[in-house]
Design a protein around this motif. Structure first.
Motif, mmCIF file in Angstrom:
data_model
loop_
_atom_site.group_PDB
_atom_site.id
_atom_site.type_symbol
_atom_site.label_atom_id
_atom_site.label_comp_id
_atom_site.label_asym_id
_atom_site.label_seq_id
_atom_site.Cartn_x
_atom_site.Cartn_y
_atom_site.Cartn_z
ATOM 1 N N MET A 1 0.845 -1.177 0.000
ATOM 2 C CA MET A 1 0.000 0.000 0.000
ATOM 3 C C MET A 1 0.886 1.233 0.000
ATOM 4 S SD MET A 1 -2.946 1.019 2.648
ATOM 5 C CE MET A 1 -4.103 2.196 2.073
ATOM 6 N N LYS A 2 0.385 2.315 -0.620
ATOM 7 C CA LYS A 2 1.126 3.577 -0.649
ATOM 8 C C LYS A 2 0.277 4.687 -0.048
ATOM 9 C CE LYS A 2 3.970 2.687 -4.661
ATOM 10 N NZ LYS A 2 4.403 3.166 -5.962
ATOM 11 N N LYS A 3 0.954 5.594 0.623
ATOM 12 C CA LYS A 3 0.304 6.795 1.159
ATOM 13 C C LYS A 3 1.232 7.970 0.927
ATOM 14 C CE LYS A 3 -2.641 5.010 4.771
ATOM 15 N NZ LYS A 3 -3.297 5.323 5.987
ATOM 16 N N ARG A 4 0.669 9.087 0.509
ATOM 17 C CA ARG A 4 1.443 10.309 0.350
ATOM 18 C C ARG A 4 1.135 11.201 1.553
ATOM 19 N NH1 ARG A 4 -0.164 12.650 -4.697
ATOM 20 N NH2 ARG A 4 0.734 10.768 -5.527
ATOM 21 N N VAL A 5 2.180 11.629 2.264
ATOM 22 C CA VAL A 5 2.006 12.419 3.475
ATOM 23 C C VAL A 5 2.918 13.634 3.456
ATOM 24 C CG1 VAL A 5 1.323 10.456 4.904
ATOM 25 C CG2 VAL A 5 3.700 11.092 4.795
ATOM 26 N N THR A 6 2.501 14.646 4.178
ATOM 27 C CA THR A 6 3.341 15.806 4.431
ATOM 28 C C THR A 6 3.664 15.806 5.916
ATOM 29 O OG1 THR A 6 2.280 17.075 2.671
ATOM 30 C CG2 THR A 6 3.501 18.326 4.327
ATOM 31 N N LEU A 7 4.954 15.846 6.225
ATOM 32 C CA LEU A 7 5.405 15.886 7.610
ATOM 33 C C LEU A 7 5.894 17.285 7.927
ATOM 34 C CD1 LEU A 7 7.525 12.599 7.718
ATOM 35 C CD2 LEU A 7 5.084 12.881 8.150
ATOM 36 N N THR A 8 5.460 17.832 9.054
ATOM 37 C CA THR A 8 5.940 19.126 9.516
ATOM 38 C C THR A 8 6.666 18.893 10.829
ATOM 39 O OG1 THR A 8 4.042 20.193 8.491
ATOM 40 C CG2 THR A 8 5.291 21.499 10.074
ATOM 41 N N PHE A 9 7.955 19.226 10.825
ATOM 42 C CA PHE A 9 8.827 18.972 11.969
ATOM 43 C C PHE A 9 8.995 20.218 12.817
ATOM 44 C CE2 PHE A 9 10.089 16.201 8.579
ATOM 45 C CZ PHE A 9 10.436 15.010 9.180
ATOM 46 N N PRO A 10 8.793 20.129 14.137
ATOM 47 C CA PRO A 10 9.186 21.241 14.994
ATOM 48 C C PRO A 10 10.718 21.326 15.010
ATOM 49 C CG PRO A 10 8.140 19.481 16.280
ATOM 50 C CD PRO A 10 8.167 19.043 14.862
ATOM 51 N N GLN A 11 11.238 22.463 15.421
ATOM 52 C CA GLN A 11 12.689 22.687 15.426
ATOM 53 C C GLN A 11 13.450 21.580 16.141
ATOM 54 O OE1 GLN A 11 13.262 26.553 17.108
ATOM 55 N NE2 GLN A 11 12.701 27.615 15.230
ATOM 56 N N LYS A 12 12.902 21.055 17.233
ATOM 57 C CA LYS A 12 13.636 20.072 18.032
ATOM 58 C C LYS A 12 13.742 18.703 17.367
ATOM 59 C CE LYS A 12 9.536 18.997 20.626
ATOM 60 N NZ LYS A 12 8.990 18.060 21.441
ATOM 61 N N THR A 13 12.911 18.417 16.355
ATOM 62 C CA THR A 13 12.960 17.091 15.729
ATOM 63 C C THR A 13 13.543 17.098 14.318
ATOM 64 O OG1 THR A 13 10.697 17.310 14.949
ATOM 65 C CG2 THR A 13 11.014 16.191 17.059
ATOM 66 N N VAL A 14 13.980 18.241 13.829
ATOM 67 C CA VAL A 14 14.521 18.332 12.471
ATOM 68 C C VAL A 14 15.745 17.431 12.290
ATOM 69 C CG1 VAL A 14 15.754 19.906 10.915
ATOM 70 C CG2 VAL A 14 13.565 20.566 11.847
ATOM 71 N N HIS A 15 16.492 17.215 13.327
ATOM 72 C CA HIS A 15 17.730 16.429 13.238
ATOM 73 C C HIS A 15 17.501 14.919 13.139
ATOM 74 C CE1 HIS A 15 16.629 16.093 17.444
ATOM 75 N NE2 HIS A 15 17.403 15.024 17.499
ATOM 76 N N MET A 16 16.282 14.438 13.354
ATOM 77 C CA MET A 16 16.001 12.996 13.364
ATOM 78 C C MET A 16 16.144 12.385 11.967
ATOM 79 S SD MET A 16 12.665 12.692 15.800
ATOM 80 C CE MET A 16 12.512 10.960 15.453
#
Length: 134
Positions: A1-16
């Motif tokens: 299965m496929k899903k297209r998503v948009t993820l918005t990262f807060p500043q503290k999680t950008v490095h993950m």
């Protein structure tokens, strides 16, 4: 299965290393469609995720638990055929070849099934004949 998503990262999680963790921990493949990520800033990532439905759901729940906003992408590219002059500039930036010129007629052809809504065609159109439904 496929899903297209948009993820918005807060500043503290950008490095993950999100795409790595999705593959390693959930066996979910992540195809990056568009990325706007910089240190110490809010980041956005548009992904096409593929894998088992249960693994996808678990991966999305994990992302939310990390403080990452997950939005299912349901937008579509729209082409105003009245404005379009079939110049073909959009075809040069389309990564999936959803936009092509017919070889005989040189008319623009749009294959919606190939479109990943990366939106690179929108600023490429000099007549603003391309937009999204949202």
């Amino acid at each position: 299965m496929k899903k297209r998503v948009t993820l918005t990262f807060p500043q503290k999680t950008v490095h993950m290393p999100v795409t790595y963790l999705l593959a390693k921990d959930f066996n979910v493949a992540a195809n990056i469609i568009r990325a706007q990520v910089a240190p110490n800033q809010v980041g956005k990532l548009v992904l096409e995720l593929s894998g088992d439905i249960d693994a996808l759901e678990a991966a999305l729940e994990w992302l939310k638990a990390q403080g990452i906003t997950v939005s299912l992408a349901s937008r579509e590219i729209l082409i105003d055929e009245e404005k379009c002059v079939d110049c073909g500039l959009c075809t040069g930036v389309c990564p999936t070849e959803a936009l092509t010129l017919e070889p005989n007629s040189f008319r623009l052809k749009f294959l919606r099934s190939r479109c990943v809504v990366c939106e690179q065609c929108i600023p490429a159109c000099p007549l603003q004949a391309i937009s999204t439904n949202f």
